[in-house]
Design a protein around this motif. Structure first.
Motif, PDB file in Angstrom:
ATOM      1  N   SER A  45      -2.975  -7.445  -8.253  1.00  0.00           N
ATOM      2  CA  SER A  45      -3.121  -8.838  -8.699  1.00  0.00           C
ATOM      3  C   SER A  45      -4.505  -9.041  -9.301  1.00  0.00           C
ATOM      4  O   SER A  45      -4.669  -9.742 -10.306  1.00  0.00           O
ATOM      5  N   THR A  94      14.361  -2.919 -14.866  1.00  0.00           N
ATOM      6  CA  THR A  94      13.482  -3.834 -15.592  1.00  0.00           C
ATOM      7  C   THR A  94      14.151  -4.099 -16.930  1.00  0.00           C
ATOM      8  O   THR A  94      14.629  -3.167 -17.587  1.00  0.00           O
ATOM      9  N   ASP A  98      10.724  -4.543 -21.605  1.00  0.00           N
ATOM     10  CA  ASP A  98       9.708  -4.615 -20.552  1.00  0.00           C
ATOM     11  C   ASP A  98       9.555  -3.261 -19.856  1.00  0.00           C
ATOM     12  O   ASP A  98      10.541  -2.664 -19.442  1.00  0.00           O
ATOM     13  N   HIS A 100       7.179  -2.738 -17.266  1.00  0.00           N
ATOM     14  CA  HIS A 100       6.556  -2.868 -15.940  1.00  0.00           C
ATOM     15  C   HIS A 100       7.544  -2.442 -14.850  1.00  0.00           C
ATOM     16  O   HIS A 100       8.633  -3.004 -14.788  1.00  0.00           O
ATOM     17  N   GLY A 103       6.711  -3.562  -9.501  1.00  0.00           N
ATOM     18  CA  GLY A 103       7.398  -4.560  -8.676  1.00  0.00           C
ATOM     19  C   GLY A 103       8.852  -4.175  -8.455  1.00  0.00           C
ATOM     20  O   GLY A 103       9.360  -4.238  -7.332  1.00  0.00           O
ATOM     21  N   LYS A 104       9.508  -3.733  -9.526  1.00  0.00           N
ATOM     22  CA  LYS A 104      10.921  -3.328  -9.419  1.00  0.00           C
ATOM     23  C   LYS A 104      11.055  -2.169  -8.426  1.00  0.00           C
ATOM     24  O   LYS A 104      11.954  -2.152  -7.584  1.00  0.00           O
ATOM     25  N   THR A 123      13.334   1.297 -16.676  1.00  0.00           N
ATOM     26  CA  THR A 123      12.731   0.169 -17.399  1.00  0.00           C
ATOM     27  C   THR A 123      13.404   0.012 -18.761  1.00  0.00           C
ATOM     28  O   THR A 123      14.147   0.881 -19.195  1.00  0.00           O
ATOM     29  N   SER A 145      14.330  -7.274 -13.133  1.00  0.00           N
ATOM     30  CA  SER A 145      12.908  -7.569 -13.055  1.00  0.00           C
ATOM     31  C   SER A 145      12.366  -7.828 -14.458  1.00  0.00           C
ATOM     32  O   SER A 145      12.695  -7.095 -15.392  1.00  0.00           O
ATOM     33  N   LEU A 147       8.511  -8.998 -16.287  1.00  0.00           N
ATOM     34  CA  LEU A 147       7.093  -9.320 -16.058  1.00  0.00           C
ATOM     35  C   LEU A 147       6.442 -10.041 -17.226  1.00  0.00           C
ATOM     36  O   LEU A 147       5.321 -10.516 -17.128  1.00  0.00           O
ATOM     37  N   THR A 152      11.759 -12.622 -20.344  1.00  0.00           N
ATOM     38  CA  THR A 152      12.653 -13.435 -19.505  1.00  0.00           C
ATOM     39  C   THR A 152      13.935 -13.733 -20.296  1.00  0.00           C
ATOM     40  O   THR A 152      15.001 -13.906 -19.735  1.00  0.00           O
ATOM     41  N   GLY A 177      10.102 -11.214 -10.655  1.00  0.00           N
ATOM     42  CA  GLY A 177       9.004 -10.792 -11.521  1.00  0.00           C
ATOM     43  C   GLY A 177       8.027 -11.944 -11.664  1.00  0.00           C
ATOM     44  O   GLY A 177       8.405 -13.105 -11.443  1.00  0.00           O
ATOM     45  N   ALA A 178       6.780 -11.641 -12.034  1.00  0.00           N
ATOM     46  CA  ALA A 178       5.729 -12.661 -12.034  1.00  0.00           C
ATOM     47  C   ALA A 178       6.077 -13.978 -12.755  1.00  0.00           C
ATOM     48  O   ALA A 178       5.766 -15.045 -12.222  1.00  0.00           O
TER      49      ALA A 178
END
Ligand code: B12
Length: 210
Positions: A45, A94, A98, A100, A103-104, A123, A145, A147, A152, A177-178
């Protein structure tokens, strides 16, 4: 025990120091979950915050991500409880555009620990690939997921593709996801959202009433 060594090693992208610090914390009796939640995740973070204010750049984010992955490799077998009964199947990925995957991967790890069979599509997963995986593996849940604010949209496209293929009602859809919020999840017609990996596992079980 203070997890500063884990935190700093990830923040500085030093994979060797990160694995050594993780191992030292485990040897000192700190739980894998605590190392993850209080050492690894806060470090990533902070990397994000520094990137945002222009004090870190993409290559540095990448080496921090590698250091984080080295730690989670050590923690994974400890987070996945042994001998848990299989409670369902989850396809994770993911979304398109994307890359990232930290997190996934954590979500997959916690779900596995909670007794789910995981099919990880990786991903940059296209809506077509999610649809094909639903047809092939007949999962109980798909977990998407995202990010980036821009990706989105890929969640919306994937839900649309599931509808078009006539399989939307065969599977529960979880998103995270964030940039994802409960409000977004409700708006796009997802069945579930969770802000972190531990609550994702709890939520997945609740969705299936197991
Ligand atoms: C590491 C990182 C990278 C690494 C990724 C390495 C990897 N293997 O994943 C690299 C360097 C490749 C990268 C690239 C980019 N990144 Co980046 N990255 C990050 C960073 C610093 C950390 C992400 C992370 O791993 N967090 C730690 C994990 C544990 O948290 P998490 O992913 O949120 O996951 C948790 C929850 O969200 C939830 N969750 C996640 N997925 C799911 C799924 C389900 C189903 C559920 C229920 C829950 C759930 O549970 C997880 C665990 O608790 C973030 C900053 C941030 N604060 O998020 C920026 C960030 C996401 N990146 C950003 C950007 C802009 C980019 C680039 C466009 C940069 C560029 N100019 O090239 C590229 C895009 C590449 C692409 N096409 O995807 C922006 C996005 C801004 C936006 N709103 O769109 C961020 C927010 C940085 C910032 N503050 O500006 N990035």
């Amino acid at each position: 025990m203070n997890l500063d060594a884990v935190y700093n090693a990830i923040l500085n992208g030093n994979a060797k120091a990160a694995t050594a610090a993780t191992q030292a914390a485990l040897d000192a009796g700190v739980s894998a979950e605590k190392i993850l939640n209080e050492g690894c995740i806060p470090a990533m973070s902070e990397v994000g915050r520094l990137f945002e204010i222009g004090e870190k750049f993409v290559p540095e984010m990448l080496i921090s991500a590698r250091a984080m992955a080295a730690c989670t490799q050590i923690l994974k077998p400890l987070l996945a409880q042994e001998g848990v009964q299989q409670v369902g199947t989850v396809v994770v990925g993911t979304v398109a555009g994307d890359l990232h995957d930290i997190g996934k991967n954590l979500v997959a790890m916690m779900l596995e620990g909670a007794g789910f069979k995981i099919i990880d599509l990786g991903t940059d997963v296209s809506p077509e690939k999610f649809v094909a995986a639903v047809k092939e593996h007949k999962p109980d849940i798909i977990g998407m997921s995202a990010l980036l604010t821009t990706t989105t949209k890929s969640i919306i496209n994937t839900i649309e593709a599931l509808k078009e293929a006539g399989v939307r009602n065969q599977v529960k859809v979880m998103v995270g996801g964030a940039p994802i919020t409960q409000e977004f999840a409700d708006k796009v017609g997802a069945d579930g959202f969770a802000p972190d990996a531990s609550s994702a596992a709890r939520h997945a079980k609740a969705l299936l009433s197991v």
